[in-house]
Every structure is written in structure tokens, then in C-alpha cells.
Design a protein around this motif. Structure first.
Motif, PDB file in Angstrom:
ATOM      1  N   ARG A 167       0.930  -1.690   0.125  1.00 33.59           N
ATOM      2  CA  ARG A 167      -0.036  -0.185   0.633  1.00 33.59           C
ATOM      3  C   ARG A 167       0.832   1.713   0.114  1.00 33.59           C
ATOM      4  N   ASP A 168       1.882   1.133   0.553  1.00 34.88           N
ATOM      5  CA  ASP A 168       2.805   2.614   0.690  1.00 34.88           C
ATOM      6  C   ASP A 168       2.970   2.923  -0.430  1.00 34.88           C
ATOM      7  N   ALA A 169       3.298   1.676  -1.546  1.00 38.01           N
ATOM      8  CA  ALA A 169       4.293   2.199  -2.683  1.00 38.01           C
ATOM      9  C   ALA A 169       2.972   2.524  -3.409  1.00 38.01           C
ATOM     10  N   GLN A 170       1.669   1.957  -3.676  1.00 37.49           N
ATOM     11  CA  GLN A 170       0.739   2.629  -4.452  1.00 37.49           C
ATOM     12  C   GLN A 170       0.017   3.840  -4.416  1.00 37.49           C
ATOM     13  N   ASP A 171       0.902   4.548  -2.248  1.00 35.44           N
ATOM     14  CA  ASP A 171       0.664   5.730  -1.764  1.00 35.44           C
ATOM     15  C   ASP A 171       1.635   6.465  -2.956  1.00 35.44           C
ATOM     16  N   LEU A 172       2.465   5.886  -2.986  1.00 38.16           N
ATOM     17  CA  LEU A 172       4.367   6.492  -3.347  1.00 38.16           C
ATOM     18  C   LEU A 172       4.185   7.273  -5.068  1.00 38.16           C
ATOM     19  N   ALA A 173       3.813   5.869  -5.885  1.00 37.10           N
ATOM     20  CA  ALA A 173       3.691   6.293  -7.400  1.00 37.10           C
ATOM     21  C   ALA A 173       2.062   7.486  -7.187  1.00 37.10           C
ATOM     22  N   HIS A 174       0.719   7.526  -6.805  1.00 38.56           N
ATOM     23  CA  HIS A 174       0.541   9.040  -6.844  1.00 38.56           C
ATOM     24  C   HIS A 174       0.395  10.077  -6.186  1.00 38.56           C
ATOM     25  N   ARG A 175       1.801   9.770  -5.121  1.00 40.45           N
ATOM     26  CA  ARG A 175       2.007  11.604  -5.069  1.00 40.45           C
ATOM     27  C   ARG A 175       3.121  12.045  -6.087  1.00 40.45           C
ATOM     28  N   GLN A 176       3.788  10.797  -6.137  1.00 43.17           N
ATOM     29  CA  GLN A 176       5.085  11.226  -7.710  1.00 43.17           C
ATOM     30  C   GLN A 176       4.418  10.953  -9.074  1.00 43.17           C
ATOM     31  N   HIS A 177       3.279  10.497  -9.304  1.00 45.20           N
ATOM     32  CA  HIS A 177       3.101  10.955 -10.260  1.00 45.20           C
ATOM     33  C   HIS A 177       1.820  12.710 -10.227  1.00 45.20           C
ATOM     34  N   GLN A 178       1.440  13.199  -9.228  1.00 48.26           N
ATOM     35  CA  GLN A 178       0.777  14.234  -9.078  1.00 48.26           C
ATOM     36  C   GLN A 178       1.745  14.783  -9.029  1.00 48.26           C
ATOM     37  N   ALA A 179       3.310  15.425  -8.403  1.00 47.24           N
ATOM     38  CA  ALA A 179       4.622  16.190  -9.109  1.00 47.24           C
ATOM     39  C   ALA A 179       4.116  15.688 -10.072  1.00 47.24           C
ATOM     40  N   MET A 180       4.301  15.185 -11.007  1.00 44.66           N
ATOM     41  CA  MET A 180       4.742  15.392 -12.745  1.00 44.66           C
ATOM     42  C   MET A 180       4.593  16.124 -13.335  1.00 44.66           C
ATOM     43  N   ILE A 181       2.712  15.959 -12.932  1.00 39.83           N
ATOM     44  CA  ILE A 181       1.527  17.263 -13.521  1.00 39.83           C
ATOM     45  C   ILE A 181       1.849  18.191 -12.832  1.00 39.83           C
ATOM     46  N   ASP A 182       2.035  18.590 -11.677  1.00 44.62           N
ATOM     47  CA  ASP A 182       2.458  19.794 -11.745  1.00 44.62           C
ATOM     48  C   ASP A 182       3.283  20.695 -11.904  1.00 44.62           C
ATOM     49  N   ALA A 183       4.395  19.839 -12.238  1.00 45.47           N
ATOM     50  CA  ALA A 183       5.893  20.065 -12.699  1.00 45.47           C
ATOM     51  C   ALA A 183       5.211  20.620 -14.075  1.00 45.47           C
ATOM     52  N   ALA A 184       4.624  19.548 -14.783  1.00 50.11           N
ATOM     53  CA  ALA A 184       4.137  19.932 -16.218  1.00 50.11           C
ATOM     54  C   ALA A 184       3.536  21.587 -16.373  1.00 50.11           C
ATOM     55  N   HIS A 185       2.497  21.456 -15.779  1.00 55.45           N
ATOM     56  CA  HIS A 185       2.100  22.559 -15.210  1.00 55.45           C
ATOM     57  C   HIS A 185       3.175  24.425 -15.320  1.00 55.45           C
ATOM     58  N   MET A 186       3.815  23.882 -14.467  1.00 54.68           N
ATOM     59  CA  MET A 186       4.545  24.625 -14.508  1.00 54.68           C
ATOM     60  C   MET A 186       5.775  25.344 -15.838  1.00 54.68           C
ATOM     61  N   ARG A 187       5.697  24.231 -17.105  1.00 50.16           N
ATOM     62  CA  ARG A 187       6.057  24.192 -17.821  1.00 50.16           C
ATOM     63  C   ARG A 187       8.149  24.142 -17.723  1.00 50.16           C
ATOM     64  N   ASP A 188       7.914  23.439 -16.097  1.00 45.90           N
ATOM     65  CA  ASP A 188       9.752  23.521 -16.642  1.00 45.90           C
ATOM     66  C   ASP A 188      10.009  21.428 -16.334  1.00 45.90           C
ATOM     67  N   ALA A 189      10.957  22.002 -17.643  1.00 46.98           N
ATOM     68  CA  ALA A 189      10.740  20.545 -18.213  1.00 46.98           C
ATOM     69  C   ALA A 189      12.227  19.758 -17.286  1.00 46.98           C
ATOM     70  N   TYR A 190      13.334  20.868 -16.777  1.00 53.37           N
ATOM     71  CA  TYR A 190      14.271  20.472 -16.389  1.00 53.37           C
ATOM     72  C   TYR A 190      13.400  18.945 -14.572  1.00 53.37           C
ATOM     73  N   LEU A 191      12.402  19.829 -13.902  1.00 54.37           N
ATOM     74  CA  LEU A 191      11.897  19.501 -12.871  1.00 54.37           C
ATOM     75  C   LEU A 191      10.772  18.146 -13.396  1.00 54.37           C
ATOM     76  N   ALA A 192       9.883  18.211 -14.254  1.00 55.66           N
ATOM     77  CA  ALA A 192       9.680  17.286 -14.983  1.00 55.66           C
ATOM     78  C   ALA A 192       9.800  15.693 -15.126  1.00 55.66           C
ATOM     79  N   GLY A 193      11.480  15.770 -15.846  1.00 55.64           N
ATOM     80  CA  GLY A 193      12.803  15.002 -15.917  1.00 55.64           C
ATOM     81  C   GLY A 193      13.086  14.998 -15.235  1.00 55.64           C
ATOM     82  N   ARG A 194      13.514  15.324 -14.005  1.00 54.56           N
ATOM     83  CA  ARG A 194      13.777  14.852 -12.912  1.00 54.56           C
ATOM     84  C   ARG A 194      13.249  13.984 -11.743  1.00 54.56           C
TER      85      ARG A 194
END
Length: 218
Positions: A167-194
Motif C-alpha cells: 500500500r505504501d508503494a501505491q501511495d508513493l506512486a500517486h504522489r510522484q505522478h501528481q508531482a509530475m503533473i504539477d511540474a508540467a503545469h509549471m512548464r518546468d522541463a528540467y524538474l519534470a524530467g528529474r
């Protein structure tokens, strides 16, 4: 006309077998009996045999002389290599996509993530793939995405098995996916890739440890 119908039936059988392999209904090393599959799906053995050839080309099935077909069992080194390929391809795609990504792409990715939060892990595969495609589509690299789909399909069954157990791995995956969306919203390519690279490597490390532990105790 009969040939077109046969290809259509083959595709349906291949999709069903692929789904069963990826959600763990048919496990690694398990033999696939053509007669049984044909009977279950109400088709002849011909489209089943053709579907198995398609899945062999994708790496999901191994055709063994005198034994028939069995689900390919990947060694830890092969699983690790799949994730290394994912990192190289996906980070490149995401970084190239961010500058041109649309609000519609981001909304689609968010819808997929929200659906994954509510869905059973065994149903994550298509949603996870759609999530990633939504983030990479603006890179306008359709051939690369087709190649990536094959890599995802081979790794997905192991990822879902690992997530089912944690379950912890599931929760972490959700948080990481959300962070990627947020980085894309900011149009920050470096952060998104990292963030994407960190996500793939995190899953890889946890998955390899889980696979090795499970096989030692099997």
C-alpha cells in the motif's frame, strides 16, 4: 473477408491473453494451452496460435519446443534493463513534451491519476499507460511511443504484482505522478524530467527487491 475476420479474432485473443498476463491471472512460467484458451474464448485454435506468435514477438510469451507456449519469466537483470530503457526514453519524451503540452493533455493525465486512486491495482495498467501518454503526446514522437508501449507491457505485470503487495508503494506512486503533473503545469522541463527519473528508479529498486525476495522464498 474471412482473412480480415481471422485477423480481428486474433487481435481479440491477443488482447485478452495480454490482459491476463499483465494482471497476473496467468503467471510467469505458466504454460498456456491452446485448446483450453480456444474453448474459454469460443474460438478455433488458429487465432489462438496466431495470437501467441504476436505475444512472442512482444516478449510476453516464449514458445518452447515440445512444450508449447509459456509466459516469459524475466530475470532480475532483464527487469532492470527494461527500467533503464524506460528512463532513457521517457525522460527524453517528457522533457520534449513539456514546452508544448496542452491543458487538455494535463486534464487527461489528472483524470487518469484520479481514476487510479479509486481503482483496484490490477486495473491500473491501461490507466497508467494512458497517464504517461497524455504527458508525452506533445513531444510528437509517435514511433518512440509505440516502442515504449512494448517496454511498458513487459514490465507492467511485475509492477502491478509489487504494488498489490504494498500500500505504501501505491501511495508513493500517486504522489510522484501528481508531482509530475504539477511540474508540467509549471512548464518546468528540467524538474519534470528529474521527477520522472526518480519515479522510475524508485519503482525499479523496490520491484527488484520484491522479485528477488519472492523467488528466494518460492
Amino acid at each position: 473477408m474471412a482473412q480480415i475476420q481471422r485477423r480481428t479474432t486474433t487481435s481479440i485473443v491477443a488482447d485478452e491473453l495480454r490482459k491476463r498476463i499483465q494482471n497476473g491471472a496467468i503467471k510467469e512460467g505458466e504454460q498456456i494451452r491452446q485448446e483450453a484458451i480456444a474453448s474459454q474464448l469460443g474460438v478455433s485454435r488458429i487465432p489462438v496460435r496466431e495470437a501467441l506468435r504476436l505475444l512472442e514477438a512482444e516478449g510476453l510469451i516464449t514458445l518452447v519446443s515440445h512444450k508449447g507456449a509459456e509466459v516469459t519469466r524475466l530475470e532480475p537483470s532483464e527487469i532492470e534493463e527494461l527500467f533503464e530503457i524506460r528512463t532513457m526514453i521517457e525522460v527524453w519524451l517528457f522533457e520534449h513534451s513539456v514546452a508544448a503540452i496542452t491543458d487538455e493533455d494535463l486534464a487527461e493525465a489528472q483524470e487518469c491519476l484520479d481514476a487510479m486512486r479509486k481503482a483496484d491495482v490490477k486495473d491500473w495498467g491501461p490507466l497508467n499507460w494512458q497517464f504517461h501518454v497524455a504527458l508525452y503526446r506533445a513531444a510528437n514522437k509517435p514511433t518512440t511511443i509505440k516502442l515504449l508501449k512494448r517496454v511498458h507491457d513487459n514490465a507492467d505485470r511485475y509492477v502491478r504484482l509489487h504494488l498489490t503487495l504494498s500500500r505504501d508503494a501505491q501511495d508513493l506512486a500517486h504522489r510522484q505522478h501528481q508531482a509530475m503533473i504539477d511540474a508540467a503545469h509549471m512548464r518546468d522541463a528540467y524538474l519534470a524530467g528529474r521527477l520522472l527519473s526518480d519515479h522510475i528508479n524508485q519503482v525499479k529498486g523496490q520491484l527488484l527487491a520484491s522479485v528477488e525476495k519472492r523467488r528466494k522464498t518460492a
